[in-house]
Design a protein around this motif. Sequence first.
Motif: not given
Length: 64
Positions: A1-24
């Motif tokens: 379960e720790g790996r799943v949570q860690g992967r989810h957090e990593g995906e969230v961080r990456l997507l947040a970076k992509q969104l902020s780069r595209r939309f500010g």
Amino acid sequence: EGRVQGRHEGEVRLLAKQLSRRFGVLPEWVGERLAQGSEDELQVWAEAVLDAPTLAAVFGEASH
């Protein structure tokens, strides 16, 4: 379960970076949506960021 949570957090961080780069600076509601999103939703949103005209459109909303 720790790996799943860690992967989810990593995906969230990456997507947040992509969104902020595209939309500010991201409003608070975006972080909340990302944190609550399922793995499938995160994948859909990650693809949507490439073509969506607005931040709200990434999440399938007309406006927020």
